[in-house]
Design a protein around this motif. Structure first.
Motif, PDB file in Angstrom:
ATOM      1  N   LYS A  31      43.012  49.852  40.864  1.00 33.08           N
ATOM      2  CA  LYS A  31      42.662  48.776  41.783  1.00 33.08           C
ATOM      3  C   LYS A  31      42.050  47.596  41.034  1.00 33.08           C
ATOM      4  CE  LYS A  31      40.071  47.866  45.999  1.00 33.08           C
ATOM      5  NZ  LYS A  31      39.159  48.398  47.001  1.00 33.08           N
ATOM      6  N   LEU A  32      41.165  47.875  40.082  1.00 34.10           N
ATOM      7  CA  LEU A  32      40.542  46.808  39.300  1.00 34.10           C
ATOM      8  C   LEU A  32      41.568  46.071  38.437  1.00 34.10           C
ATOM      9  CD1 LEU A  32      37.217  48.513  38.202  1.00 34.10           C
ATOM     10  CD2 LEU A  32      37.475  46.614  39.797  1.00 34.10           C
ATOM     11  N   ASN A  33      42.532  46.807  37.876  1.00 25.01           N
ATOM     12  CA  ASN A  33      43.588  46.163  37.093  1.00 25.01           C
ATOM     13  C   ASN A  33      44.437  45.239  37.958  1.00 25.01           C
ATOM     14  OD1 ASN A  33      43.052  47.089  34.498  1.00 25.01           O
ATOM     15  ND2 ASN A  33      44.152  49.002  34.838  1.00 25.01           N
ATOM     16  N   GLU A  34      44.722  45.666  39.175  1.00 28.34           N
ATOM     17  CA  GLU A  34      45.480  44.817  40.092  1.00 28.34           C
ATOM     18  C   GLU A  34      44.693  43.555  40.440  1.00 28.34           C
ATOM     19  OE1 GLU A  34      46.353  47.348  43.390  1.00 28.34           O
ATOM     20  OE2 GLU A  34      47.919  48.443  42.314  1.00 28.34           O
ATOM     21  N   GLU A  35      43.403  43.725  40.698  1.00 29.52           N
ATOM     22  CA  GLU A  35      42.555  42.567  40.999  1.00 29.52           C
ATOM     23  C   GLU A  35      42.483  41.619  39.800  1.00 29.52           C
ATOM     24  OE1 GLU A  35      38.717  43.890  42.292  1.00 29.52           O
ATOM     25  OE2 GLU A  35      39.517  44.887  44.063  1.00 29.52           O
ATOM     26  N   LEU A  36      42.440  42.185  38.598  1.00 29.93           N
ATOM     27  CA  LEU A  36      42.416  41.367  37.388  1.00 29.93           C
ATOM     28  C   LEU A  36      43.691  40.548  37.259  1.00 29.93           C
ATOM     29  CD1 LEU A  36      41.039  40.575  34.722  1.00 29.93           C
ATOM     30  CD2 LEU A  36      42.118  42.579  33.685  1.00 29.93           C
ATOM     31  N   GLU A  37      44.833  41.162  37.530  1.00 26.64           N
ATOM     32  CA  GLU A  37      46.098  40.437  37.449  1.00 26.64           C
ATOM     33  C   GLU A  37      46.153  39.310  38.478  1.00 26.64           C
ATOM     34  OE1 GLU A  37      48.509  40.583  35.166  1.00 26.64           O
ATOM     35  OE2 GLU A  37      47.193  41.997  34.152  1.00 26.64           O
ATOM     36  N   VAL A  38      45.683  39.584  39.685  1.00 28.43           N
ATOM     37  CA  VAL A  38      45.653  38.551  40.717  1.00 28.43           C
ATOM     38  C   VAL A  38      44.744  37.406  40.273  1.00 28.43           C
ATOM     39  CG1 VAL A  38      44.876  38.051  43.064  1.00 28.43           C
ATOM     40  CG2 VAL A  38      46.231  40.090  42.621  1.00 28.43           C
ATOM     41  N   SER A  39      43.599  37.752  39.712  1.00 35.96           N
ATOM     42  CA  SER A  39      42.659  36.725  39.247  1.00 35.96           C
ATOM     43  C   SER A  39      43.256  35.904  38.109  1.00 35.96           C
ATOM     44  CB  SER A  39      41.350  37.365  38.786  1.00 35.96           C
ATOM     45  OG  SER A  39      40.684  37.961  39.860  1.00 35.96           O
TER      46      SER A  39
END
Length: 96
Positions: A31-39
């Protein structure tokens, strides 16, 4: 014998808890990796937007100085001189 069985049961219980915790951490990491990519995509988009606004700002500054604003006359003269040099260079290349 009962003591060994208790120890084995305790170890199995601890291993089960660790595996469950590992799965939770993997899920959180994903989930954090996905949020990082979105950011990162958002950041890239914002940088592009900032660059476009900076170009518009520079164009407005030049237009204001051409229209008579005293604030940026020197910059405008330098840019006009650079454009004239570029045009002269192109003409010289065409005449060769």
């Amino acid at each position: 014998m009962s003591n060994i069985e208790d120890i084995v049961d305790s170890l199995e219980n601890k291993i089960s808890k660790l595996l469950h915790k590992l799965e939770l951490l993997k899920h959180a990491n994903l989930k954090l990796n996905e949020e990082l990519e979105v950011s990162k995509r958002l950041n890239s988009s914002r940088k592009t937007e900032i660059s476009a606004w900076e170009e518009k700002y520079e164009a407005l500054k030049m237009a204001n100085s051409i229209l008579g604003s005293d604030d940026n006359k020197r910059e405008t003269k330098l840019k006009i001189n650079a454009l004239i040099r570029d045009i002269d260079h192109c003409i010289a290349q065409l005449s060769d």
